[in-house]
Each structure stands twice: as C-alpha cells, then as structure tokens.
Design a protein around this motif. Structure first.
Motif, PDB file in Angstrom:
ATOM      1  N   GLY A 761       0.840  -1.191   0.000  1.00 50.33           N
ATOM      2  CA  GLY A 761       0.000   0.000   0.000  1.00 50.33           C
ATOM      3  C   GLY A 761       0.868   1.231   0.000  1.00 50.33           C
ATOM      4  N   ASP A 762       0.294   2.364   0.371  1.00 56.87           N
ATOM      5  CA  ASP A 762       1.064   3.615   0.396  1.00 56.87           C
ATOM      6  C   ASP A 762       2.114   3.565   1.487  1.00 56.87           C
ATOM      7  OD1 ASP A 762      -0.532   4.589  -1.631  1.00 56.87           O
ATOM      8  OD2 ASP A 762      -1.918   5.600  -0.251  1.00 56.87           O
ATOM      9  N   GLU A 763       3.174   4.342   1.280  1.00 55.37           N
ATOM     10  CA  GLU A 763       4.217   4.410   2.297  1.00 55.37           C
ATOM     11  C   GLU A 763       3.655   5.020   3.575  1.00 55.37           C
ATOM     12  OE1 GLU A 763       7.783   6.273   1.043  1.00 55.37           O
ATOM     13  OE2 GLU A 763       8.057   4.984  -0.707  1.00 55.37           O
ATOM     14  N   LEU A 764       4.207   4.594   4.708  1.00 52.63           N
ATOM     15  CA  LEU A 764       3.728   5.055   6.010  1.00 52.63           C
ATOM     16  C   LEU A 764       4.446   6.324   6.421  1.00 52.63           C
ATOM     17  CD1 LEU A 764       3.751   1.634   7.917  1.00 52.63           C
ATOM     18  CD2 LEU A 764       1.813   2.719   6.787  1.00 52.63           C
ATOM     19  N   SER A 765       3.721   7.144   7.200  1.00 58.72           N
ATOM     20  CA  SER A 765       4.388   8.307   7.790  1.00 58.72           C
ATOM     21  C   SER A 765       5.283   7.826   8.927  1.00 58.72           C
ATOM     22  CB  SER A 765       3.351   9.286   8.328  1.00 58.72           C
ATOM     23  OG  SER A 765       2.700   8.719   9.470  1.00 58.72           O
ATOM     24  N   GLU A 766       6.142   8.719   9.370  1.00 59.47           N
ATOM     25  CA  GLU A 766       7.049   8.374  10.480  1.00 59.47           C
ATOM     26  C   GLU A 766       6.250   7.989  11.723  1.00 59.47           C
ATOM     27  OE1 GLU A 766      10.445  10.525  13.268  1.00 59.47           O
ATOM     28  OE2 GLU A 766       9.895  11.429  11.338  1.00 59.47           O
ATOM     29  N   ASN A 767       5.170   8.747  11.988  1.00 55.92           N
ATOM     30  CA  ASN A 767       4.340   8.455  13.160  1.00 55.92           C
ATOM     31  C   ASN A 767       3.664   7.094  13.042  1.00 55.92           C
ATOM     32  OD1 ASN A 767       4.564  10.839  14.853  1.00 55.92           O
ATOM     33  ND2 ASN A 767       3.553  11.929  13.164  1.00 55.92           N
ATOM     34  N   GLN A 768       3.116   6.806  11.867  1.00 53.88           N
ATOM     35  CA  GLN A 768       2.440   5.530  11.680  1.00 53.88           C
ATOM     36  C   GLN A 768       3.405   4.366  11.882  1.00 53.88           C
ATOM     37  OE1 GLN A 768       0.778   6.351   7.774  1.00 53.88           O
ATOM     38  NE2 GLN A 768      -1.311   6.365   8.623  1.00 53.88           N
ATOM     39  N   SER A 769       4.590   4.483  11.321  1.00 53.55           N
ATOM     40  CA  SER A 769       5.596   3.420  11.477  1.00 53.55           C
ATOM     41  C   SER A 769       5.946   3.224  12.945  1.00 53.55           C
ATOM     42  CB  SER A 769       6.864   3.778  10.690  1.00 53.55           C
ATOM     43  OG  SER A 769       6.604   3.834   9.322  1.00 53.55           O
ATOM     44  N   LYS A 770       6.105   4.344  13.637  1.00 57.95           N
ATOM     45  CA  LYS A 770       6.473   4.274  15.061  1.00 57.95           C
ATOM     46  C   LYS A 770       5.392   3.561  15.871  1.00 57.95           C
ATOM     47  CE  LYS A 770       6.015   8.012  17.550  1.00 57.95           C
ATOM     48  NZ  LYS A 770       6.212   9.364  18.153  1.00 57.95           N
ATOM     49  N   TYR A 771       4.127   3.940  15.657  1.00 56.80           N
ATOM     50  CA  TYR A 771       3.047   3.376  16.458  1.00 56.80           C
ATOM     51  C   TYR A 771       2.785   1.914  16.122  1.00 56.80           C
ATOM     52  CZ  TYR A 771       2.029   8.224  17.736  1.00 56.80           C
ATOM     53  OH  TYR A 771       2.124   9.499  18.212  1.00 56.80           O
ATOM     54  N   ILE A 772       2.823   1.580  14.830  1.00 55.49           N
ATOM     55  CA  ILE A 772       2.576   0.181  14.450  1.00 55.49           C
ATOM     56  C   ILE A 772       3.678  -0.709  15.006  1.00 55.49           C
ATOM     57  CG2 ILE A 772       2.489  -1.427  12.495  1.00 55.49           C
ATOM     58  CD1 ILE A 772       1.150   0.868  10.882  1.00 55.49           C
ATOM     59  N   SER A 773       4.919  -0.281  14.888  1.00 54.32           N
ATOM     60  CA  SER A 773       6.041  -1.076  15.387  1.00 54.32           C
ATOM     61  C   SER A 773       5.948  -1.276  16.896  1.00 54.32           C
ATOM     62  CB  SER A 773       7.371  -0.402  15.036  1.00 54.32           C
ATOM     63  OG  SER A 773       7.510  -0.308  13.638  1.00 54.32           O
ATOM     64  N   SER A 774       5.563  -0.205  17.595  1.00 55.12           N
ATOM     65  CA  SER A 774       5.494  -0.273  19.057  1.00 55.12           C
ATOM     66  C   SER A 774       4.314  -1.119  19.535  1.00 55.12           C
ATOM     67  CB  SER A 774       5.376   1.147  19.617  1.00 55.12           C
ATOM     68  OG  SER A 774       5.090   1.122  20.997  1.00 55.12           O
TER      69      SER A 774
END
Length: 877
Positions: A761-774
C-alpha cells in the motif's frame, strides 16, 4: 497542575466506600441548591412526584437518572439548574394502608371519625412516607432538597382549593348524578384513565326470559346472552335491534323478569348488535355504561342493586341480599338452572375493567359526583402540542395525545375518601343552598361541608406551577424546561398539567416532554413482584454501585423502545467504572514522582496528542447533539466509545513510551496533557456517573472546601482542535495493529514474539511506522506498493492495504497445519450433523422455533469458522 501526594491509591474501585461519602458532602455544601439569579438563565425540572407510600423500582431508576443527567449537564453548561423534588399524597393508596394498619388494631375509621383518622394518616406519612426520598439519594439525584414539596403542604393545598373555586365559579365544575367507574375496594369513584382492562377467560350465559301477554300468561321465551348474570336482578328492559327481522313481532311486548317477577318492556334500539349472542340483550341501566345511555333514551327505570362494596342491597329479592356480587352470580345461575331457564353456557374471552389501585373489577355505578368540564380546557392544550410549543420525545406520542384529547369526556374529580384535598363546598342544612369558596361560610354551624376529596390527579395537575411558594420564584423558574415521565400517565398527568398551565398561568408548564421506556425483563415481560422478575434497585446499587446501574440502564434504553433489563447487564456499568478508575490510577501513580508543569502542556506534543484532542472535540460535539435531541442512550455510547476505546485502549498505549521516558521534561509534559484531558473527560462522564467522577476529580488535585466537579464548567467544543488528517492516520494504525493482533491469535504466535510485517500500500508516515512497530511488536516493517506476498505468510486487509506476516521461523508450520486440519475435520463432522438435522422437514416443522433458530445459528457459525480455516491452510501452503 499538581496532583495529590497519594501514598496508596486503591487498586479496585469500591463504590460502597465512595457514594455515601460524596452524597453527604454534596448536601452539606448545598451543591444542588438553587436561588434566583437574574444574571443566569434557569433550567428547571419538577420531579414527577412518587407516591408517598412508594418504594423505588426500576422505572424510577431510569426516570430519575434521566432527570439528573440533564440537571447536572445544564448546571455545568452555566444554567441555574433547579430540580424540585417532592411526593404525592396518593389518596387511595395511603388511605388503604392506614385503614389496614388501624384494622390490625381493631379500629374502624368511621368509629373514630374524620379528624382522628386524618391524624393517623399524617402520622403514617411522617413515619413511612420518606422511604422513597432516602432511596432517591442513594441513586445520586441532585435534587434541591431545600425545595422539597408535598401535595398536602399548606401552600400547595391552598392552591388546589383556589383552582377548584375558580373553575366552579366559571361553571367548569359541576355536580351530577352520573354513571361512574366504582372501585369496590376503595369504595370510591375513579376516572376512566384509572381503569385497566384485562382479558379474562369467562363465561357467556344464555338465559331464558318468559314473554307474557296482557293477562300475564307466558306465551313464549326470549334468550338473552350475558357475561354478568348477577346484574339481571336490576334489569328494567330487554332490547332488540329494530332491523332484526327475527324479533320485530316482539317489540312492545312484555317480559316477566325471572326471580324478581318484575314486568319489563321489550324495546327497539340501534345499539343492539344483531350478531352478538342471540340478538336480544338484557338492559340494566344502573350497572352498564351502554345500558345507561339506552335507559335514558327510553326513559327506563334505573335500579341500583349494589352497595358501595359491591354487595347486593335491598333492591333485590330477599334471598339475594347482602351477598358478594360473585356469590350472587353463582346463585342466580343455579336458580335459572333449577327453573330450566338456563339454555346454555359458553366459554368467552372478555375484556374486564379493573381498578388500577384496588386491582378489583370496577362496577359501573350511579352516584352523585363532581365533574370537571373538559372541552374548553382541552382545546388550547391540544393546540399547544400541535403547534410545537411543547415537544414530545419521541414524537409518536403526539398521535396518542391527540386521539385522547379529541375524544375527551368530562372528568370525575371527586373521590369518596378522607385523605386528600377536601372539596371546598358547603351545603346549607335547611335551604340546601350550595356555597363554594376558599374560606368557609361565616355561619358555619348552619352548613355541612362536602365529604368527598379531590382525585389525586386533580391536585397534581398544578405541580409544575405551584411547587414554587413565592411569586418571585414562580416567575423566575416557570415555565419549567423538561418533564421526564412514563407514557402511561400521558392522560392522567401530562395532558392535565398542560391544561392547568394554560388555564391558570397563561403559558405552557414545560417545553419538552421525555417519555421514558418501559422496563421489561429479558423475556420481554413487564416487571412485577408476582413474577419475581422485578429486582430491588437498592440491592442492585449495593451489589454494583449507583453509577453502574445509572449508566447501564441508559446504555440499554433507546428512546421510545422498551428496555430488556437483567441485573447481570450491570456488568456493563461496573466494568466501565473500573476502566475509568484504572486509567486514573495509572496516570496518578506515574505522576507521583514527577513534577507536573502546566507550562509544559504545549511542549513535546506528539501526533497522538493531536489525534486524541480531535477525537475529544468530536465526542463533545456529538454529545451535545445527542443530548439536545434527547438521545441519552446514544450519549452514553459516545462517552463509552471515547473513554474506553480512544482514551484508555489507544491513547494511553500510544503515549506509554513517553510516560516511561527517562527524560523528566518529556514525561512531565505528557502526563500533564494526559491528566488535563482526563479531568475534562471526567466532566463529560459526571452527569451520567456522578460518584466515580467526583472521587477521581478530587484525587487529581488539592481542592478547596466545598469544591465539586458539579460546579465546574462542561468542556467547551473547540473546532480548531479538529484534525481530520490525524484521525485518518491513526485510524489506519488502529486497523493495521488490530489485523496484526488477529493474525497472532489465529496463528498462535506468542504476543511477546517480535515479527516482521509487510504492507502492500502507500508508504507510512514516520508516526504511523512508530506506532505500528510499538503496539504490534514489529521488528521489521516495510510498506510500499511494490511489496510481494512472501511464501507461507498470513495475510489480512486494512483500509485497502494488504498486510503480510511471514510465518517461517515464527511457528512450527507442520504442527500448525496438523492443528488446523484436525479442527477442519471436527467442524466438517459437526456441520454434517446439523445439516442433516435441518434437512429433516419433521424436525424443522415440529421443533420449537427457538430450537430451530439455534441450530441454524450453529450451522452459520461453523461454516464461517471452516471458511477461515481453509484460508489459513492455504496461506500456510
């Protein structure tokens, strides 16, 4: 802000330790009291006064919680909110209880006289009458107890008398000898609205009446069909339809009434239903409403055969005197049978009118009573609702109201009781002149006062206007804003209060009427003590807490629909209270060793902060909208969703890493924001759950004596804080995290194990990546339109994006295939069994409907599970 230094905050919320403490505090500090304030707009509610004899039931819980929600809400919005409590003297109920009490002591009310009996009524009221008021306090009602009223208070009593005198002098009240609904239990007339109709399995008796010629010789018999053979002792005619060819020759003939040997005429009247029974009906003008009208048309004799307790009087043959009406019935039928005048008896479903209070069949009864003319009062009251000057919620009750008002009849307002507002009429002992005024005649010895009292509703119809004891208060607080009431008293009370408001005040008594739902058990049955399905609300409060009960009953009560209540549903409210408590405790415990600084609240702002503020503003906006439309049930869901899902489940998780940060400034900033928002969140919770919100609000900071969350302002909606992009981004995060967690569960991947995730899908924002990973414990996260699904990976969809979790190395693929195959075989076996059962027409046609539905539900559930397993197996392969 600075939180209290708390050495130990209890792990679990205990309402028993909180509720009485805060209610006492509110009362001691006059938190609920209202005084006139020309600088503030009033918001007024008058409580539907419960019977002074009453005890709290589940209907009261819903009704009074709704009122309390609006009073607390409006107070927090800045209105001068005033909720006037009180009780109704309940003439019939109270007098019945006092008579029973005296009877146990061997005392008859007529032996001791009116004055002494009323002393006992007041003593009984003082001793037992405050129970329901104490119970209302347990619910947390924010009534202005300094304004508590009683319909027998001196001021109110005087207003009732003044209203009667005014209407009498205008010719709107009169005395007449009319047929009324008579309650043999209370020995009093009751209004049409106080008659409850029950469908009863009864009998239809076919009785033969001899027809005689001019010499008295029997020349024929006619057969009448009746559900009340005992009343034949008062028959004064037999009637047929003039268009009934069978009986045209009978019209004008004479019938010899059996047992009484009284000659009565055969009359023709269109009222007679040719299809009912034999087409010949007995006419008892003194004991049947329709016969009464027919009797007047044909100038028949009216013979009253009953005493006021429904025993027979001296107007019946000697052998039938002084007997209960149902004993007379048996004896009459027996005698007809012996005389070979009982043709047949049939089973018959009959609608029988019962006295609402006495719970006995009413008796149509001729009596001198006081009536109020309704036509002139009803028309303006109907127009007010039609024009929308008074709004009904839900509005379908308007049609019910209109139908009743269009078909209204004069109101019988006198009751043959002593406890109540005595009718201010005196009769001259010699001249029989009638005197009516607010004060007795000067030569009182020459006059005799009317013995009857007014119908209870003929006093409570003034409630909205005359609970205010000064003209200044009445002018300020009236008209009231909202009436919350049960729909079953729309005629008894609501309509009549509208009439009274228009007649005596020249304006509406309230602007909105909220008709509550009917509380039923989970089987849809009306709650009653006899069925054992009516829980004691105080027991429920003791077990779950008042807040839990308040929240639950509104959470499950959509506007205009019946509520299916079960005690166990209070787990909804209790779990919600615990969720709020645990969130508050988590924040307070983490704030103990850190110095909070309001100046930091706008620093180190995280994307999650923008999202939660936007969600909170939307919640406030939606909450105002729901409450303005009286959708309280929807309001509870808005609060529940924000508190449970947005704040507790997501926001606190999103900021946990910052809360646990070693950087004290970041930690202070995050906790300051979280606690400020939590405090605002408590304010929107407060009208619904006042006790827990007060308890935690007091823990958040050092407060001044007398401070209360009730006195704080409701959070204001700030459109500038709405951030749609933040909401969209976090919404995607939530759906991705939920999908990953679902994959973990389906594939038995331990929650502690870190995983790789690929998102097409579309690339993730920095915030989205941070929250999903956490939040999803992701070690490596890749997102682009070029992602290719790896071999042996689990997949899911989230808002159009494809999510892949490679499984190799995470789980034993062979072992997982074996587990899924085993489960697949089990499901296929069960599906074969249930499919065979449902293909059996004999089972489907003969088994109870709920059993068949359960089997169909099982089949659908197992088919869904099998489909999922096939998908999982395909992904493993």
């Amino acid at each position: 802000m600075a939180v209290k230094n708390l050495s130990e905050i209890p792990k679990a919320y205990n309402p028993a330790e909180v509720e009485d403490k805060w209610y006492t505090y509110w009362e001691e500090n006059d938190t609920f009291h209202s005084e006139r304030d020309d600088g503030k707009e009033p918001f007024t509610i008058v409580i539907p006064p419960p019977n002074v004899t009453g005890m709290l039931h589940m209907g009261h819980i819903l009704n009074n919680t709704l009122q309390d929600i609006y009073i607390r809400y409006k107070k927090m919005l800045g209105y001068n909110a005033c909720w006037v409590p009180g009780t109704d003297h309940a003439s019939i109920a109270t007098e019945s209880k006092v008579i029973a009490y005296l009877k146990e002591k061997g005392i008859n009310k007529f032996d001791i006289g009116r004055e002494e009996f009323l002393k006992h009524c007041w003593e009984w009221t003082d001793k037992y009458g405050g129970i329901i008021i104490k119970q209302l306090r347990k619910l947390g009602t924010s009534c202005d107890w300094q304004r508590q009223r009683f319909t027998m208070d001196d001021h109110y009593y005087q207003k009732v008398i003044e209203a009667f005198v005014k209407l009498y002098k205008e010719g709107l009240i009169y005395r007449g000898y009319r047929m009324v609904n008579w309650c043999p239990a209370s020995k009093s007339a009751i209004s049409d609205e106080e008659v409850i109709y029950k469908t009863i399995q009864g009998k239809l008796w076919h009785l033969k009446y001899p027809v005689i010629d001019e010499q008295g010789k029997i020349i024929d018999h006619v057969v009448v069909a009746t559900t009340r053979p005992e009343t034949m002792l008062g028959d004064t005619a037999v009637a047929v339809n003039p268009n009934d060819e069978r009986y045209k020759a009978l019209i004008g003939k004479t019938v010899l009434l059996p047992l009484c040997e009284r000659e009565i005429p055969v009359v023709a009247d269109d009222y007679v239903d040719i299809e009912f029974g034999t087409g010949v009906v007995k006419i008892t003008p003194a004991h049947d409403v329709n016969d009464y009208e027919l009797g007047k048309r044909h100038e028949l004799e009216f013979i009253n055969i009953f005493n006021d307790d429904a025993t027979t009087n001296d107007n019946v043959p000697y052998d039938f005197r002084n007997m209960d009406r149902y004993d007379v019935r048996k004896k009459v039928v027996k005698r007809f049978d012996e005389l070979e005048l009982l043709e047949k008896v049939e089973d018959y479903m009959n609608s029988v009118g019962y006295s609402q209070r006495g719970d006995v069949p009413i008796e149509p009864y001729l009596s001198d009573q006081w009536f109020m003319k309704m036509d002139d009062l009803a028309k303006p009251a109907l127009d007010l609702v039609k024009k929308g000057e008074i709004k009904f919620h839900p509005n379908h009750w308007i049609k019910t109201y209109e139908h009743w008002m269009d078909n209204i009849r004069d109101w019988c307002i006198s009751r043959q009781l002593w406890w109540g507002h005595r009718i201010p009429v005196w009769y001259h002992k010699e001249t029989k002149e009638i005197y009516c005024d607010v004060t007795p005649p000067e030569d009182i010895d020459n006059w005799r006062q009317e013995e009857d009292v007014l119908d209870t509703w003929a006093s409570s119809w003034l409630w909205a206007q005359d609970v205010f004891t000064t003209e200044e208060d009445q002018k300020y607080y009236y008209p009231t804003n909202l009436l919350v009431t049960a729909p079953d008293i729309i005629f008894f009370w609501v309509a009549r209060m509208i009439m009274a408001g228009e007649k005596f005040m020249g304006e509406v008594p309230f602007k909105d009427v909220y008709f509550t739902s009917l509380i039923r058990d989970v089987q849809g049955r009306k709650m009653s003590k006899s069925l054992g399905n009516s829980p004691d609300p105080i027991d429920v409060i003791n077990d779950y807490g008042a807040d839990a009960l308040r929240f639950t009953i509104n959470y499950i009560a959509p506007l205009g629909q019946d509520v299916l209540f079960d005690i166990e549903k209070c787990e909804i409210g209790r779990n919600f209270a615990n969720k709020i408590w645990n969130a508050g405790r988590f924040l307070l415990m983490n704030a103990q060793d850190i110095e909070l600084d309001d100046s930091l609240k706008d620093k180190h702002i995280d994307f999650a902060d923008e999202w939660i503020q936007s969600r909170f503003q939307n919640a406030i906006k939606d909450l105002h909208s729901a409450l303005d439309k009286f959708e309280v049930n929807q309001a509870t869901k808005i609060i529940y969703s924000f508190v449970w899902n947005d704040y507790c489940d997501w926001y606190l998780e999103l900021i946990k890493n910052q809360i646990y940060s070693d950087d004290k400034e970041i930690k202070s900033a995050v906790l300051t924001r979280a606690l400020l928002l939590f405090e605002d969140m408590l304010k929107i919770i407060h009208p619904f759950m006042p006790f827990i919100s007060e308890e935690i609000w007091q823990l958040l900071s050092e407060r001044e004596a007398g401070d209360s969350i009730t006195k704080t302002g409701f959070p204001k909606y700030d459109e500038s804080l709405i951030n749609e992009s933040a909401e969209e981004e976090i919404d995607f995060v939530q759906k991705v995290v939920a999908a990953i967690r679902n994959i973990r569960g389906e594939m038995n991947i331990p929650p502690s194990k870190q995983i790789d995730v690929l998102i097409k899908g579309d690339e993730l924002s920095e915030n989205q990546s941070k929250y999903i990973s956490s939040l999803a414990r992701v070690k490596k996260l890749e997102a682009s339109q070029n992602v290719v699904k790896p071999k042996a990976s689990a997949s899911a969809l989230a808002k159009g994006a494809e999510i892949y979790v490679p499984l190799e190395g995470l789980i034993d693929l062979d072992l997982e295939r074996q587990r899924l195959e085993k489960e697949k075989n089990r499901l296929e076996g069960m599906l074969a069994g249930v499919s065979k059962k449902l293909s059996n027409e004999k089972f489907v046609n003969n088994a109870p409907k709920d059993v068949v539905e359960r089997e169909k539900a099982k089949k659908a559930d197992w088919e869904s599970s099998l489909s999922k397993i096939n998908v999982l197996l395909a992904e493993l392969n």
